[in-house]
Scaffold this motif. Structure first.
Motif, PDB file in Angstrom:
ATOM      1  N   THR A 162       0.874  -1.169   0.000  1.00 23.21           N
ATOM      2  CA  THR A 162       0.000   0.000   0.000  1.00 23.21           C
ATOM      3  C   THR A 162       0.912   1.221   0.000  1.00 23.21           C
ATOM      4  O   THR A 162       2.004   1.190   0.559  1.00 23.21           O
ATOM      5  CB  THR A 162      -0.936   0.031   1.222  1.00 23.21           C
ATOM      6  OG1 THR A 162      -0.156   0.070   2.407  1.00 23.21           O
ATOM      7  CG2 THR A 162      -1.862  -1.176   1.232  1.00 23.21           C
ATOM      8  N   ALA A 163       0.468   2.263  -0.653  1.00 21.59           N
ATOM      9  CA  ALA A 163       1.325   3.441  -0.793  1.00 21.59           C
ATOM     10  C   ALA A 163       0.490   4.710  -0.787  1.00 21.59           C
ATOM     11  O   ALA A 163      -0.721   4.688  -1.009  1.00 21.59           O
ATOM     12  CB  ALA A 163       2.117   3.350  -2.092  1.00 21.59           C
ATOM     13  N   LYS A 164       1.174   5.802  -0.558  1.00 22.17           N
ATOM     14  CA  LYS A 164       0.603   7.134  -0.709  1.00 22.17           C
ATOM     15  C   LYS A 164       1.398   7.822  -1.813  1.00 22.17           C
ATOM     16  O   LYS A 164       2.565   7.514  -2.021  1.00 22.17           O
ATOM     17  CB  LYS A 164       0.652   7.908   0.600  1.00 22.17           C
ATOM     18  CG  LYS A 164       2.045   8.022   1.182  1.00 22.17           C
ATOM     19  CD  LYS A 164       1.934   8.153   2.682  1.00 22.17           C
ATOM     20  CE  LYS A 164       3.222   7.876   3.393  1.00 22.17           C
ATOM     21  NZ  LYS A 164       3.545   6.491   3.571  1.00 22.17           N
ATOM     22  N   TYR A 165       0.739   8.713  -2.543  1.00 23.03           N
ATOM     23  CA  TYR A 165       1.432   9.369  -3.644  1.00 23.03           C
ATOM     24  C   TYR A 165       0.977  10.806  -3.812  1.00 23.03           C
ATOM     25  O   TYR A 165      -0.077  11.208  -3.309  1.00 23.03           O
ATOM     26  CB  TYR A 165       1.257   8.596  -4.960  1.00 23.03           C
ATOM     27  CG  TYR A 165      -0.171   8.479  -5.444  1.00 23.03           C
ATOM     28  CD1 TYR A 165      -0.722   9.438  -6.276  1.00 23.03           C
ATOM     29  CD2 TYR A 165      -0.954   7.387  -5.089  1.00 23.03           C
ATOM     30  CE1 TYR A 165      -2.013   9.322  -6.732  1.00 23.03           C
ATOM     31  CE2 TYR A 165      -2.252   7.261  -5.547  1.00 23.03           C
ATOM     32  CZ  TYR A 165      -2.784   8.240  -6.365  1.00 23.03           C
ATOM     33  OH  TYR A 165      -4.075   8.131  -6.819  1.00 23.03           O
ATOM     34  N   LEU A 166       1.791  11.563  -4.524  1.00 24.61           N
ATOM     35  CA  LEU A 166       1.497  12.948  -4.838  1.00 24.61           C
ATOM     36  C   LEU A 166       1.876  13.194  -6.291  1.00 24.61           C
ATOM     37  O   LEU A 166       2.985  12.868  -6.716  1.00 24.61           O
ATOM     38  CB  LEU A 166       2.304  13.880  -3.918  1.00 24.61           C
ATOM     39  CG  LEU A 166       2.004  15.364  -4.031  1.00 24.61           C
ATOM     40  CD1 LEU A 166       0.599  15.671  -3.534  1.00 24.61           C
ATOM     41  CD2 LEU A 166       3.020  16.165  -3.227  1.00 24.61           C
ATOM     42  N   ASN A 167       0.939  13.729  -7.042  1.00 20.28           N
ATOM     43  CA  ASN A 167       1.176  14.112  -8.441  1.00 20.28           C
ATOM     44  C   ASN A 167       1.035  15.620  -8.563  1.00 20.28           C
ATOM     45  O   ASN A 167       0.128  16.203  -7.965  1.00 20.28           O
ATOM     46  CB  ASN A 167       0.146  13.491  -9.387  1.00 20.28           C
ATOM     47  CG  ASN A 167       0.141  11.989  -9.381  1.00 20.28           C
ATOM     48  OD1 ASN A 167      -0.899  11.377  -9.544  1.00 20.28           O
ATOM     49  ND2 ASN A 167       1.283  11.354  -9.204  1.00 20.28           N
ATOM     50  N   GLY A 209      -5.537  22.899 -23.076  1.00 19.23           N
ATOM     51  CA  GLY A 209      -6.475  22.833 -21.962  1.00 19.23           C
ATOM     52  C   GLY A 209      -6.445  21.514 -21.198  1.00 19.23           C
ATOM     53  O   GLY A 209      -7.031  21.407 -20.125  1.00 19.23           O
ATOM     54  N   SER A 210      -5.771  20.500 -21.734  1.00 19.42           N
ATOM     55  CA  SER A 210      -5.684  19.211 -21.044  1.00 19.42           C
ATOM     56  C   SER A 210      -4.671  19.306 -19.901  1.00 19.42           C
ATOM     57  O   SER A 210      -3.912  20.268 -19.805  1.00 19.42           O
ATOM     58  CB  SER A 210      -5.272  18.110 -22.028  1.00 19.42           C
ATOM     59  OG  SER A 210      -3.944  18.326 -22.477  1.00 19.42           O
ATOM     60  N   TRP A 211      -4.663  18.302 -19.039  1.00 19.38           N
ATOM     61  CA  TRP A 211      -3.752  18.237 -17.912  1.00 19.38           C
ATOM     62  C   TRP A 211      -2.774  17.100 -18.099  1.00 19.38           C
ATOM     63  O   TRP A 211      -3.159  16.025 -18.561  1.00 19.38           O
ATOM     64  CB  TRP A 211      -4.523  18.024 -16.611  1.00 19.38           C
ATOM     65  CG  TRP A 211      -5.325  19.214 -16.212  1.00 19.38           C
ATOM     66  CD1 TRP A 211      -6.620  19.471 -16.555  1.00 19.38           C
ATOM     67  CD2 TRP A 211      -4.897  20.314 -15.414  1.00 19.38           C
ATOM     68  NE1 TRP A 211      -7.027  20.658 -16.011  1.00 19.38           N
ATOM     69  CE2 TRP A 211      -5.977  21.196 -15.302  1.00 19.38           C
ATOM     70  CE3 TRP A 211      -3.701  20.632 -14.779  1.00 19.38           C
ATOM     71  CZ2 TRP A 211      -5.902  22.380 -14.577  1.00 19.38           C
ATOM     72  CZ3 TRP A 211      -3.633  21.810 -14.063  1.00 19.38           C
ATOM     73  CH2 TRP A 211      -4.716  22.672 -13.971  1.00 19.38           C
ATOM     74  N   LYS A 212      -1.505  17.325 -17.754  1.00 18.19           N
ATOM     75  CA  LYS A 212      -0.487  16.275 -17.788  1.00 18.19           C
ATOM     76  C   LYS A 212       0.312  16.330 -16.487  1.00 18.19           C
ATOM     77  O   LYS A 212       0.491  17.387 -15.888  1.00 18.19           O
ATOM     78  CB  LYS A 212       0.450  16.455 -18.970  1.00 18.19           C
ATOM     79  CG  LYS A 212      -0.254  16.318 -20.315  1.00 18.19           C
ATOM     80  CD  LYS A 212       0.464  15.387 -21.204  1.00 18.19           C
ATOM     81  CE  LYS A 212      -0.176  15.362 -22.567  1.00 18.19           C
ATOM     82  NZ  LYS A 212      -0.890  14.149 -22.819  1.00 18.19           N
ATOM     83  N   THR A 213       0.805  15.171 -16.086  1.00 21.08           N
ATOM     84  CA  THR A 213       1.592  15.058 -14.867  1.00 21.08           C
ATOM     85  C   THR A 213       3.008  15.557 -15.120  1.00 21.08           C
ATOM     86  O   THR A 213       3.656  15.140 -16.071  1.00 21.08           O
ATOM     87  CB  THR A 213       1.628  13.590 -14.400  1.00 21.08           C
ATOM     88  OG1 THR A 213       0.280  13.144 -14.211  1.00 21.08           O
ATOM     89  CG2 THR A 213       2.405  13.438 -13.111  1.00 21.08           C
ATOM     90  N   THR A 214       3.492  16.441 -14.241  1.00 16.35           N
ATOM     91  CA  THR A 214       4.871  16.936 -14.338  1.00 16.35           C
ATOM     92  C   THR A 214       5.772  16.235 -13.330  1.00 16.35           C
ATOM     93  O   THR A 214       6.961  16.078 -13.584  1.00 16.35           O
ATOM     94  CB  THR A 214       4.943  18.450 -14.092  1.00 16.35           C
ATOM     95  OG1 THR A 214       4.507  18.729 -12.753  1.00 16.35           O
ATOM     96  CG2 THR A 214       4.105  19.225 -15.094  1.00 16.35           C
ATOM     97  N   HIS A 215       5.202  15.842 -12.195  1.00 16.89           N
ATOM     98  CA  HIS A 215       5.958  15.179 -11.127  1.00 16.89           C
ATOM     99  C   HIS A 215       5.085  14.102 -10.498  1.00 16.89           C
ATOM    100  O   HIS A 215       3.897  14.325 -10.244  1.00 16.89           O
ATOM    101  CB  HIS A 215       6.361  16.172 -10.031  1.00 16.89           C
ATOM    102  CG  HIS A 215       7.315  17.218 -10.490  1.00 16.89           C
ATOM    103  ND1 HIS A 215       6.926  18.310 -11.228  1.00 16.89           N
ATOM    104  CD2 HIS A 215       8.648  17.335 -10.319  1.00 16.89           C
ATOM    105  CE1 HIS A 215       7.976  19.066 -11.494  1.00 16.89           C
ATOM    106  NE2 HIS A 215       9.042  18.494 -10.949  1.00 16.89           N
TER     107      HIS A 215
END
Length: 171
Positions: A138-143, A151-157
């Protein structure tokens, strides 16, 4: 008759109408902004689900498609990886050795202009393709995400770590 009073009297209805139109435009733009933020949150949650589905389907390219070209992936116990190609390679190496299962969701999403973050939890099961006991975590994460020019969204980190205690490494 005072010329200034005569001049102003016909302009009063025009001034009043202009003020009403400006107030209405301000109200509408504020409503649009509030709706836009909720729409952004929903779009970001949809991206998270698409990434999770790609993970469950061992689709490294499908995961990487949701990252920017210069994204940073900070997986546990290794140096940060930079770039969409490195993200795809990381996941492909994982999928070459394991069959994945995943339950994942955001617990919090915040949008501030063209930047956003999502904080979530994940339950991962990796079953070795060569046989053996499945790895469970099990894990916790942050994007961190950035709105793109379309206008779209993309992950940088993307960073995560396990909720289980680290294993003692033997030398």
């Amino acid at each position: 008759m005072n010329k200034s009073k005569a001049f102003n009297k016909p302009l009063q209805p025009l001034l009043f109408s202009t003020l009403i139109v400006c107030a209405w435009m301000l109200f509408v733009s504020c409503q649009k902004e509030a709706g836009s933020s909720q729409g952004d949150v929903e779009a970001i949650k949809a991206i998270s689900e698409a990434r999770a589905e790609a993970f469950r389907n061992s689709n490294a390219a499908g995961i990487a498609a949701h990252f920017t070209e210069d994204a940073i992936l900070m997986a546990p116990d290794q140096p940060a990886l930079k770039g969409r190609t490195a993200v795809a390679a990381y996941y492909q190496a994982l999928f070459d050795s394991y069959t994945p299962a995943l339950k994942s969701e955001y617990e919090e999403v915040e949008v501030a202009g063209d930047l956003a973050y999502g904080r979530g939890m994940a339950e991962v099961v990796l079953t070795p393709k060569q046989g053996g006991e499945a790895l469970k975590s099990t894990a916790k994460y942050l994007n961190i995400l950035k709105r793109q020019s379309d206008g779209s969204w993309k992950t940088t980190h993307d960073i995560w770590n396990s909720n289980e205690p680290a294993q003692t490494q033997k030398n």
